[in-house]
Design an enzyme around this catalytic site. Structure first.
Site, PDB file in Angstrom:
ATOM      1  N   CYS A  73      48.444  37.621  36.230  1.00 45.09           N
ATOM      2  CA  CYS A  73      47.058  37.246  35.942  1.00 45.09           C
ATOM      3  C   CYS A  73      46.189  38.361  35.353  1.00 45.09           C
ATOM      4  O   CYS A  73      45.622  38.217  34.271  1.00 45.09           O
ATOM      5  CB  CYS A  73      46.392  36.732  37.222  1.00 45.09           C
ATOM      6  N   HIS A 129      39.098  38.048  38.352  1.00 42.64           N
ATOM      7  CA  HIS A 129      40.292  38.855  38.665  1.00 42.64           C
ATOM      8  C   HIS A 129      40.426  40.106  37.802  1.00 42.64           C
ATOM      9  O   HIS A 129      41.542  40.546  37.502  1.00 42.64           O
ATOM     10  CB  HIS A 129      41.567  38.004  38.572  1.00 42.64           C
TER      11      HIS A 129
END
Length: 493
Positions: A73, A129
């Site tokens: 990610c 993130h």
């Protein structure tokens, strides 16, 4: 391999200038990022998941069949936000854990910053993130005018909790709300589009958490897949269907506002679907994983399918990095299928060229303007593509050839012809020494330019076990392989 650091040359990437008529036709921009979506898990790709809205956008747009993200990610999102390979600023290895205090370095100019300077309204809903322990890393301090979502990686879909803390905010104020994650960001995206007057262009980053673990979805949607025997697979499919519903709502709202023709929609997964439980759910013990709703043990098989590719999330095999992607812009792009190699870093220079924005002279792009490839089917603007490079492994693609290298002893070199062997079943390195030398030299040149990995600085004991992913995409480790992590979030403002 030798991984000496060298000064980045300014010629390694060029700033892109706007097309002649960019100011006359600057599009609204929506980037929809799916999370851990399997290559074979959309209807238009032959999957059994019900995704009529995504399928329509893909089939009426430009399908990108050789589009690369990063293995996990954080690096993939960093590549999108900077137009630069994450190895240039230390984000090349794994993801930012809840206990980590680093983030996307502040000297990196981001896509929303550049678009904001070009006159765009910059909006984000969903998963960030790219840094959470200091507010300076939060989206609203990296170029977004508005942010609604979570800043760490995964959270519970119905509570938005992680480690007993709520990670859910609007513009810095933490919220406790009822509802399902994907529905909530869909509601917010529709409201944001409704607020647009059509005078100033907008950029909306719709960063879905789905279908990332934990595997949770409304029961009514799960029931649509009663014929699927595996429980996790049923729920995973339902998560994708909910995402598809929200994509349909976003497009419908653009139509209602009369904005559809001048809105470019880009869709991609950040990385391939998780096929091993190790990469399906954060830094948790097996006990924690299995007892929570939608959890999965580290050694258990995750529900995504990346067929026909081998490997999955965390791997440098095609199944880990080659992701479903397409671009749809009714006024400018005719339907076509593009098989030319492209990468997440190509998005920022392409969009800035369309928007009249500028990059940073001292942080040149690795990505290239891919507009001619999208609009005319021209060859890829990339001479080669760095899939990723770390202190212990790397992969690069040039044309139909892909080289994978593992530096941990015993070292190994793998060469595949992706055109004839997309599943990477046959290593042909011995039969093609000149190609190996060429690609190995390219990979080494990139390796010499990398900054030290911030993740390895924080988690040095786990380098060896991560290196195994290049050799065995479905490898397993014991319960001590990843530590329990305590989430660190600063107080809300």
């Amino acid at each position: 391999m030798n991984f000496r650091l060298i000064t980045l040359a300014a010629v390694s990437g060029l700033l892109f200038t706007a097309p002649v008529n960019a100011q006359e036709s600057r599009p609204n921009i929506i980037f929809i990022m799916a999370d851990d979506l399997g290559n074979a898990d959309l209807g238009y790709r032959g999957g059994e998941v019900k995704t009529p809205n995504i399928d329509k956008l893909a089939n009426e747009g430009v399908r990108l069949e050789s589009y690369y993200g990063e293995p996990v990610c954080t690096p993939s999102r960093a590549a999108l936000m900077t137009g630069r390979y994450p190895m240039r600023y230390g984000l090349q290895t794994l993801v930012i854990f809840p206990s980590h205090t680093y983030g996307l370095p502040m000297d990196e100019r981001t896509l929303p910053q550049a678009l904001k300077d070009a006159g765009y309204k910059t909006l984000m809903v969903g998963k960030w993130h790219l840094g959470h322990a200091d507010r300076k890393y939060w989206p609203q301090n990296r170029g977004f005018d508005y942010f609604y979502g979570n800043v760490v990686g995964e959270v519970e879909y119905f509570t938005r909790e992680r480690g007993g803390l709520i990670d859910w905010q609007r513009n810095g104020t933490f919220l406790k709300e009822h509802g399902y994650y994907t529905d909530l960001i869909g509601d917010d995206a529709v409201k944001l589009i409704d607020q647009q007057d059509g005078k100033a262009p907008f950029f909306l980053y719709f960063a879905s958490l789905a279908p990332h673990a934990p595997y949770q979805a409304p029961q009514s949607v799960i029931d649509q897949y009663k014929n699927v025997p595996d429980k996790l697979r049923r729920t995973y499919m339902a998560m994708i269907t909910v995402l598809d519903t929200q994509v349909g709502r976003v497009v419908a709202e653009l139509d209602r506002k009369g904005l559809r023709d001048n809105t470019i929609i880009l869709f991609a997964s950040d990385n391939g679907g998780a096929t091993s439980g190790l990469f399906a759910q954060g830094a948790k013990s097996n006990e924690e994983r299995r007892t929570e709703e939608g959890g999965i043990g580290q050694g258990e098989k995750a529900p995504a399918s990346n067929a026909p590719f081998s490997g999955g999330k965390g791997s440098l095999r095609e199944g880990g990095v080659r992701v479903p992607a397409f671009v749809n812009w009714p006024a400018k792009l005719k339907p076509r299928v593009v098989s030319e190699p492209l990468h997440m870093v190509d998005v920022m220079p392409t969009l800035l060229a369309l928007a009249g924005g500028k990059g940073s002279a001292d942080h040149p792009f690795d990505g290239k303007d891919m507009w001619q490839t999208l609009s005319d089917g021209a060859p890829s603007p990339n001479e080669d593509i760095l899939i990723n490079v770390e202190a212990f492994r790397g992969a690069v693609r040039k044309g139909d050839w892909k080289l994978l290298r593992i530096a941990l002893l015993p070292g190994k070199t793998l060469l595949f012809n992706i055109a004839t062997d997309p599943g990477e079943t046959t290593n042909v390195a011995d039969q093609n020494p000149e190609i190996v030398r060429d690609l190995d030299a390219r990979l080494l040149a990139y390796a010499k330019q990398q900054e030290p990995s911030l993740w390895i600085k924080a988690q040095p004991a786990f380098v060896g076990v991560q290196g195994k992913t290049i050799l065995d995409p479905d490898f397993d480790i014991d319960d001590s392989g990843l530590p329990k992590e305590k989430m660190r979030l600063p107080d809300s403002k």
